[in-house]
Each structure stands twice: as structure tokens, then as C-alpha cells.
Design a protein around this motif. Structure first.
Motif, PDB file in Angstrom:
ATOM      1  N   HIS A 159       0.804  -1.225   0.000  1.00 58.00           N
ATOM      2  CA  HIS A 159       0.000   0.000   0.000  1.00 58.00           C
ATOM      3  C   HIS A 159       0.837   1.276   0.000  1.00 58.00           C
ATOM      4  CE1 HIS A 159      -3.981  -1.992   1.478  1.00 58.00           C
ATOM      5  NE2 HIS A 159      -3.595  -2.386   0.295  1.00 58.00           N
ATOM      6  N   GLN A 160       1.955   1.260   0.772  1.00 53.15           N
ATOM      7  CA  GLN A 160       2.793   2.461   0.793  1.00 53.15           C
ATOM      8  C   GLN A 160       3.352   2.742  -0.594  1.00 53.15           C
ATOM      9  OE1 GLN A 160       5.673   2.940   3.970  1.00 53.15           O
ATOM     10  NE2 GLN A 160       4.580   1.469   5.216  1.00 53.15           N
ATOM     11  N   THR A 163       0.623   4.055  -2.853  1.00 48.43           N
ATOM     12  CA  THR A 163       0.315   5.447  -2.527  1.00 48.43           C
ATOM     13  C   THR A 163       1.355   6.370  -3.156  1.00 48.43           C
ATOM     14  OG1 THR A 163      -0.688   4.789  -0.433  1.00 48.43           O
ATOM     15  CG2 THR A 163      -0.027   7.083  -0.646  1.00 48.43           C
ATOM     16  N   LEU A 167       1.012   9.433  -5.974  1.00 44.54           N
ATOM     17  CA  LEU A 167       1.528  10.781  -5.720  1.00 44.54           C
ATOM     18  C   LEU A 167       2.498  11.215  -6.815  1.00 44.54           C
ATOM     19  CD1 LEU A 167       2.037  10.561  -1.856  1.00 44.54           C
ATOM     20  CD2 LEU A 167       0.266  11.798  -3.073  1.00 44.54           C
ATOM     21  N   ILE A 178      10.701   4.363  -0.602  1.00 41.61           N
ATOM     22  CA  ILE A 178       9.727   3.632   0.215  1.00 41.61           C
ATOM     23  C   ILE A 178      10.251   2.232   0.554  1.00 41.61           C
ATOM     24  CG2 ILE A 178       7.341   2.837   0.409  1.00 41.61           C
ATOM     25  CD1 ILE A 178       7.523   5.854   0.087  1.00 41.61           C
ATOM     26  N   ARG A 181      13.969   2.164   1.983  1.00 43.22           N
ATOM     27  CA  ARG A 181      14.023   2.873   3.254  1.00 43.22           C
ATOM     28  C   ARG A 181      13.368   2.058   4.370  1.00 43.22           C
ATOM     29  NH1 ARG A 181      12.989   9.287   3.921  1.00 43.22           N
ATOM     30  NH2 ARG A 181      13.461   9.331   6.140  1.00 43.22           N
ATOM     31  N   ARG A 263      11.978   0.093  15.378  1.00 46.22           N
ATOM     32  CA  ARG A 263      10.983   0.232  14.328  1.00 46.22           C
ATOM     33  C   ARG A 263       9.790  -0.686  14.581  1.00 46.22           C
ATOM     34  NH1 ARG A 263       9.545   0.550   9.271  1.00 46.22           N
ATOM     35  NH2 ARG A 263       9.289  -1.672   9.123  1.00 46.22           N
ATOM     36  N   TYR A 266       7.317   0.183  17.698  1.00 42.03           N
ATOM     37  CA  TYR A 266       6.386   1.302  17.552  1.00 42.03           C
ATOM     38  C   TYR A 266       5.460   1.146  16.362  1.00 42.03           C
ATOM     39  CZ  TYR A 266       8.998   3.627  21.134  1.00 42.03           C
ATOM     40  OH  TYR A 266       9.577   3.944  22.312  1.00 42.03           O
ATOM     41  N   PRO A 268       2.401   0.540  14.189  1.00 37.83           N
ATOM     42  CA  PRO A 268       0.992   0.658  14.553  1.00 37.83           C
ATOM     43  C   PRO A 268       0.284  -0.689  14.495  1.00 37.83           C
ATOM     44  CG  PRO A 268       1.375   1.516  12.346  1.00 37.83           C
ATOM     45  CD  PRO A 268       2.722   1.264  12.951  1.00 37.83           C
TER      46      PRO A 268
ATOM     47  N   PHE B  80      -5.763   4.615   1.237  1.00 35.52           N
ATOM     48  CA  PHE B  80      -6.067   3.229   1.569  1.00 35.52           C
ATOM     49  C   PHE B  80      -6.786   3.143   2.910  1.00 35.52           C
ATOM     50  CE2 PHE B  80      -2.762   2.369  -1.548  1.00 35.52           C
ATOM     51  CZ  PHE B  80      -3.268   1.244  -2.177  1.00 35.52           C
ATOM     52  N   ASP B  82      -5.949   1.311   5.356  1.00 35.77           N
ATOM     53  CA  ASP B  82      -4.978   1.334   6.462  1.00 35.77           C
ATOM     54  C   ASP B  82      -4.143   2.618   6.442  1.00 35.77           C
ATOM     55  OD1 ASP B  82      -3.344   0.965   4.304  1.00 35.77           O
ATOM     56  OD2 ASP B  82      -2.596  -0.995   4.891  1.00 35.77           O
ATOM     57  N   ALA B  84      -1.848   3.623   4.866  1.00 35.82           N
ATOM     58  CA  ALA B  84      -0.503   3.438   4.308  1.00 35.82           C
ATOM     59  C   ALA B  84       0.435   4.584   4.633  1.00 35.82           C
ATOM     60  CB  ALA B  84      -0.596   3.232   2.787  1.00 35.82           C
ATOM     61  N   PRO B  85       0.604   4.934   5.908  1.00 33.01           N
ATOM     62  CA  PRO B  85       1.539   6.019   6.231  1.00 33.01           C
ATOM     63  C   PRO B  85       2.964   5.601   5.885  1.00 33.01           C
ATOM     64  CG  PRO B  85       0.863   4.875   8.231  1.00 33.01           C
ATOM     65  CD  PRO B  85       0.039   4.313   7.123  1.00 33.01           C
ATOM     66  N   PHE B  86       3.773   6.566   5.427  1.00 30.43           N
ATOM     67  CA  PHE B  86       5.191   6.277   5.208  1.00 30.43           C
ATOM     68  C   PHE B  86       5.846   6.322   6.583  1.00 30.43           C
ATOM     69  CE2 PHE B  86       4.571   8.627   0.944  1.00 30.43           C
ATOM     70  CZ  PHE B  86       4.006   7.488   0.385  1.00 30.43           C
ATOM     71  N   ASN B  87       6.031   5.141   7.183  1.00 29.91           N
ATOM     72  CA  ASN B  87       6.444   5.080   8.593  1.00 29.91           C
ATOM     73  C   ASN B  87       7.816   5.681   8.871  1.00 29.91           C
ATOM     74  OD1 ASN B  87       4.153   3.830   9.708  1.00 29.91           O
ATOM     75  ND2 ASN B  87       4.764   1.907   8.756  1.00 29.91           N
ATOM     76  N   MET B  89       9.017   8.381   7.633  1.00 24.78           N
ATOM     77  CA  MET B  89       9.072   9.833   7.448  1.00 24.78           C
ATOM     78  C   MET B  89       8.175  10.527   8.470  1.00 24.78           C
ATOM     79  SD  MET B  89       8.570  10.013   3.341  1.00 24.78           S
ATOM     80  CE  MET B  89       9.131   8.638   2.333  1.00 24.78           C
ATOM     81  N   ARG B 131       3.685   6.554  13.580  1.00 24.83           N
ATOM     82  CA  ARG B 131       3.401   5.623  14.682  1.00 24.83           C
ATOM     83  C   ARG B 131       3.017   6.351  15.958  1.00 24.83           C
ATOM     84  NH1 ARG B 131       9.339   5.089  14.172  1.00 24.83           N
ATOM     85  NH2 ARG B 131      10.156   6.442  15.769  1.00 24.83           N
ATOM     86  N   ARG B 138      -3.906   9.772  11.789  1.00 24.22           N
ATOM     87  CA  ARG B 138      -3.228   9.142  10.665  1.00 24.22           C
ATOM     88  C   ARG B 138      -4.068   9.276   9.394  1.00 24.22           C
ATOM     89  NH1 ARG B 138      -1.925   3.669  12.968  1.00 24.22           N
ATOM     90  NH2 ARG B 138      -0.976   4.636  14.776  1.00 24.22           N
ATOM     91  N   ARG B 145      -1.883  14.276   2.579  1.00 23.60           N
ATOM     92  CA  ARG B 145      -0.866  13.807   1.636  1.00 23.60           C
ATOM     93  C   ARG B 145      -1.465  13.657   0.240  1.00 23.60           C
ATOM     94  NH1 ARG B 145       1.683   8.147   3.185  1.00 23.60           N
ATOM     95  NH2 ARG B 145      -0.440   7.543   2.696  1.00 23.60           N
ATOM     96  N   ALA B 146      -2.699  13.124   0.191  1.00 29.35           N
ATOM     97  CA  ALA B 146      -3.349  12.940  -1.106  1.00 29.35           C
ATOM     98  C   ALA B 146      -3.740  14.285  -1.720  1.00 29.35           C
ATOM     99  CB  ALA B 146      -4.574  12.052  -0.950  1.00 29.35           C
TER     100      ALA B 146
END
Lengths: 268, 308
Positions: A159-160, A163, A167, A178, A181, A263, A266, A268, B80, B82, B84-87, B89, B131, B138, B145-146
Motif C-alpha cells: 500500500h505504501q 500510494t 503521488l 519507500i 528505506r 521500528r 512502535y 501501529p 487506503f 490502512d 498506508a503512512p510512510f512510517n 518519514m 506511529r 493518521r 498527503r493525497a
């Protein structure tokens, strides 16, 4: 009381197996004094062996990073019958003894072997050469990066990345910003395991390299040769150099693991 | 800025997920793709975003055929379920990602990100990592972001499903007002009919890869085109052999012709359900708290039921 007993037992166990023998090596190295040590350190056969080990690691480690990350992405993202087979095969080097890896490589790359014969026709002789050591090193450390990266890729999902695509990011940018990293610290952990394995490998390298001084003698082989030739002091010096290098790798490794754990906790 | 879908079909292996879907989504509208899980609604959303290929059909964004255009060139905001956060950043960098990709100069980028964070009420969280945020925060970050790439269309996949009831309620209201304020054409996917009715001004009801009905929430609720829509959109009971909404039945506890009997009374706060039996057939009537107090239905008492 029982806890103290258990602690004592663990201390004796770790001490007898690791701390004392390692400490003993450094003690042996230090005791004859500085001039003996500096002479041993500048022993040309040993410095040549160190340099060879470095050259092997410089090629084998990057190749295994590329293979480990690539194979992990392929296995996790495009599951098929083939990737399941690949997934199972990757573990083989961990399961079988390095000496078997060495012998099988020798058979395959010998002048009348399956791979060696066609290569010989092109004038390429891998066996008893620098590339034999590189091949053996890659083989023994094959799964170490991908085994760290694969579970992380599975939890990462796609999903990341998708996304980032919406973008406006192209494939390469998505991979670098992504995917890479996210798996960076797991990869670093795998790389340090690979590094430790490559510089420390003995059995497989012994078989395929031919163990020729100044040519195919790695640091581990050099240490073994010194003990066999009754130059124990030179052997101790080589061993302590190798041990120090491994300790540095170990420190990088524990830092990578620490970051990786942060990582995860934490998440989620 | 309308979206036109023409005869979109998609199969996964032998399973047909979407079967010749056609629709025109008006510009500035908030459309909900509503259906049970497995109805193909998420796949349709992913096809509009360009994240999924289609077997057949055409997707047009304001007259431009984008069927073969890559997701990254469609300029569509996608969130999404969930988020989909860029964890790796910070919140700021998450929102800035699309602007960075588009080479927006850093001072302008910072200004735009600050403005977006203010819009989604996350200004104080710019330096946090995803997080460290709550679920609702979130989601707002994902929205900012979108929105950063100034999309012509916003697509939300089950945007409220992962949140608890209270946060979800607040966010629905907020997303609705934000969408009105920005006037951005929005499509959201949901399996929750009350969520769809609350947020959207237009419903597309999907079942088994086909469109069952399209219309305003009022229209599809009052005039369901198929049995499926009838049963999916709200509570349904049977009375004298026909399906009927329980609030369309009226109860009388005194007077002539009390042929039915009260079987059970279920009190759910504001709503009170009275289960009645008439000629061997069970139905239930939905009353408000006030109506129930007035009528005072008792289990076993004779009552009369009629259709409103």
C-alpha cells in the motif's frame, strides 16, 4: 538462590566457551611484547592474506546484497511454484556443512566438471583462484540477507508503494524512498551477518582455493597454516586481527538490530 | 471534472469481479460505492486510480481517456483503508512527498505543507512520526498527503472502517464538510449503508460485480429498484407476505380489529422494536421511544398493525 545458581551457570558456560578462549588469544598476542607483535603484524604472508580477504568481501558482500534484496522482492511479491522452490533452496547453505559446499563446488568447477568444462573451453579457470573463493563465500552466505529482509517485506505490504505511485513517483523513486528505506536496517543486519560469515569462512574456502600462499590464502587459511607449521604466535596474531574485525562487525550488527527493533515496537 | 466509466470488466482467473460497469460520476459530487464485501467495489476504485488493470472498458477523467495511463500520471488522490503512512518519514515529509516528486521548490513546498496541515488540524504534529499518531490523525495525514498534489479526483477506500465509532462519526462530518469546501470530486468505497447515506450525495450500489441501482440516498432508500437494494439499505421485515420497512408499519393497541399479538418488546434507547404475530406470521414494528411510551405495548397484548 535458584536464580543465582542459574546466573552462575550461564556465566560459566559463556565464559568457558567464548570469553576465556578469546581472551586467551589476546593474552598470547600481547605477552611477548611490542617488537614481536609489530614483526608479526608486518608479516608479508599475513598482510597479503588480509588483503585477499578484504578483496573477497568487497565483491561477495555487494553481490549478496543485490541477490538477497532481489530474491526477497521476487519471492514475496510474485509468489509462484518457482519462487517457492527458490525460497526452499536459499536455505541449503545454512543446513549443510561448508566442507560439502566446498567439495561440491570443486566437483562442479573442476576442468572436467559440469560448469568447469565449458568455462575451461573459454579459457576461464575458476578453481584454485580468487574467483573460487568469491564463489564459495557467496554460496555459504547466500540466505543471510534475504532471511532478514523477507519477513519485513511481507509485513510492509504494497500500500505504501502504491500510494507513492499515485503521488507521482516513478518505479526507481518508489523503490529507493519507500521500499529500500523500510528494509534498510534489516538489510544492514543481514549485511553484517554476511560480512562476518565471509571473512570467517574456512571449510569451503579451504577446499576450492588450493590454499596457495600469497595467491589464494585468505586470513582464516593463513591462521590455520601457521598453527600447522608450528608458528603458533603468528597464528595468534592473525586470529586476533580476525577477531577484532568480527567484533567491529558485531557492533554494527547489534546497532542495526537495535534500530530494527525500535521500528518494530512502535509499529501501529 | 466528471468521471466516466464505460463497460468496465475485470476477472481474477475464472472469477468475474466486475461485469460491464458503466456510470458517470458528476463533477464535485461525493459518490459512495456501496456493496457487501466481494461486490467488486474496491477493485473498481483501484481501476479508477490506475492501480489495477482492467480486462475491458474505458475510464475517462473529464473527457480524457486514461484507461492506459499509469497511476502516477493520473493525478488522483488515493487513500487506503490502512492509510498506508510512510512510517520512516515525519508527518511533514509524508505530506510533502508528492510535492517533492513534482520538484516544487522547498520554500513553496513548506508553505503548502503547512497550509495542508492546518487544514487537517495537524499543525502541531508536523515533526511526529506516523506511529505516534492516533488512527484518526493518521487518516487526516493520509488525506492531506493525497490533497497535496491538488488532485482532480479523490478516492477513499473504506476511509472510516478502521476507526472506533466516535472518531469515525466525527471524521465523517469533517470529511463531508471538507469535500464541500474544496468541491473536489470524491468517490468513497464502503460496505456500511448508514455511512454511505450520511456522507455521500450519490450512491452506486454494487452487488456481485454489477450495479444494482444509482441515485441519491433518499431516492434509493424510498424507491429501491431491486430486492437486493431493498434489503441492503435498511432494516426490512415481512408483513402479510410482502417486504416492508419496520418504520412503515403503524401499531394500534386499542379499538376494533386487534388481530395481532405482541410477542416481544426490545428497547434500544431511542428505538423500540415490537415483535408481533398475525396469522402465524411474525413481523417487527419500529417505534420511537416516545411512541412506545404512549402505546405501551405489553407482551401477549392484542394489537392492530397497518401499513403507513
Amino acid at each position: 538462590m535458584r536464580r543465582h545458581l542459574l546466573r552462575g551457570l550461564v556465566l560459566v558456560y559463556v565464559g568457558a566457551l567464548i570469553a576465556f578462549p578469546l581472551g586467551f588469544i589476546f593474552e598470547q598476542v600481547a605477552s611477548p611484547g611490542w617488537s614481536a607483535l609489530s614483526a608479526a603484524l608486518s608479516n608479508r604472508e599475513m598482510t597479503s592474506a588480509i588483503w585477499l580477504t578484504v578483496r573477497v568481501a568487497l565483491v561477495a558482500v555487494p553481490l549478496n546484497i543485490a541477490f538477497g534484496v532481489g530474491a526477497s522482492l521476487w519471492i514475496v511479491r510474485h509468489p509462484s511454484r518457482f519462487t517457492r522452490l527458490l525460497d526452499a533452496l536459499i536455505d541449503v547453505p545454512l543446513a549443510i556443512s561448508p566442507i560439502i559446499i566446498g567439495v561440491s563446488l570443486e566437483l562442479a568447477y573442476a576442468q572436467n566438471g559440469w560448469i568447469g568444462r565449458p568455462l575451461a573451453a573459454w579459457g576461464i579457470h575458476v578453481l584454485f583462484d580468487y574467483w573460487a573463493i568469491v564463489t564459495a563465500s557467496i554460496f555459504v552466505s547466500l540466505p543471510l540477507v534475504s532471511r532478514q529482509v523477507m519477513p519485513l517485506l511481507r509485513t510492509l505490504g504494497t500500500h505504501q508503494e502504491q500510494t507513492a505511485q499515485t503521488l507521482g513517483a516513478g518505479r526507481l523513486r518508489v523503490f529507493l524512498t519507500i521500499t529500500m528505506r523500510s528494509i534498510m536496517w534489516a538489510t544492514a543486519y543481514g549485511v553484517s551477518l554476511t560480512m562476518a560469515r565471509v571473512i570467517g569462512e574456512y571449510g569451503a574456502v579451504l577446499v576450492v582455493s588450493g590454499n596457495i600462499a600469497y595467491v589464494t590464502e585468505t586470513l582464516t587459511l593463513n591462521i590455520g597454516n601457521n598453527f600447522e607449521n608450528f608458528s603458533a604466535y603468528q597464528g595468534f596474531v592473525g586470529a586476533s586481527v580476525l577477531a577484532l574485525a568480527s567484533i567491529v562487525v558485531l557492533m554494527v550488527l547489534s546497532y542495526a538490530r537495535h534500530r530494527e527493533r525500535l521500528r518494530h515496537e512502535y509499529r501501529p | 471534472m466528471s468521471i466516466v466509466l464505460r463497460d468496465i470488466s475485470k476477472s481474477f482467473g475464472s472469477r468475474c469481479v466486475l461485469d460491464r460497469i458503466s456510470d458517470e460520476i458528476p463533477s464535485g459530487s461525493m459518490t459512495a460505492l456501496l456493496g457487501p464485501s466481494g461486490s467488486g467495489k474496491s477493485t473498481l476504485l483501484r481501476i479508477i486510480a490506475g492501480l489495477e488493470t482492467l480486462d475491458d472498458g474505458v475510464v475517462e477523467l473529464h473527457g480524457r481517456d486514461v484507461t492506459r495511463v499509469e497511476a502516477r500520471h493520473r493525478r488522483i488522490g488515493f487513500c487506503f483503508q490502512d492509510y498506508a503512512p510512510f512510517n520512516q518519514m515525519t508527518v511533514h515529509d509524508n505530506v510533502a512527498y508528492g510535492l517533492k516528486v513534482r520538484h516544487v521548490p522547498s520554500t513553496q513546498r513548506r508553505r503548502e505543507v503547512d497550509e495542508l496541515l492546518r487544514l487537517v488540524r495537524l499543525s502541531d504534529f508536523a515533526d511526529r512520526y506516523p506511529r505516534q499518531l492516533s488512527g484518526g490523525q493518521r487518516q487526516r495525514m493520509a488525506l492531506a498527503r493525497a490533497l497535496a498534489i491538488k488532485p482532480e479526483v479523490l478516492l477513499l477506500d473504506e476511509p472510516f472502517a478502521a476507526l472506533d465509532a466516535q472518531v469515525s462519526g466525527e471524521l465523517r462530518e469533517w470529511v463531508r464538510s471538507l469535500q464541500r469546501e474544496l468541491g473536489i470530486t470524491t468517490i468513497l468505497v464502503t460496505h456500511n449503508q448508514s455511512e454511505a447515506m450520511e456522507v455521500a450525495d450519490r450512491l452506486v450500489i454494487l452487488n456481485d460485480g454489477r450495479i444494482e441501482q444509482v441515485g441519491t440516498p433518499d431516492h434509493v432508500y424510498d424507491a429501491p429498484a431491486t430486492d437486493f437494494v431493498h434489503s441492503f439499505l435498511g432494516p426490512l421485515t415481512r408483513w402479510r407476505g410482502a417486504p416492508v420497512r419496520p418504520h412503515d408499519l403503524v401499531l394500534r393497541t386499542s379499538g376494533e380489529g386487534c388481530d395481532a399479538r405482541v410477542v416481544d418488546v426490545v428497547r434500544l434507547g431511542f428505538e423500540v422494536r415490537v415483535v408481533v404475530e398475525e396469522g402465524g406470521e411474525r413481523s417487527w414494528v419500529q417505534l420511537t421511544h416516545g411512541e412506545a411510551r404512549e402505546l405501551d405495548p405489553v407482551v401477549g397484548a392484542p394489537v392492530a398493525v397497518r401499513r403507513r
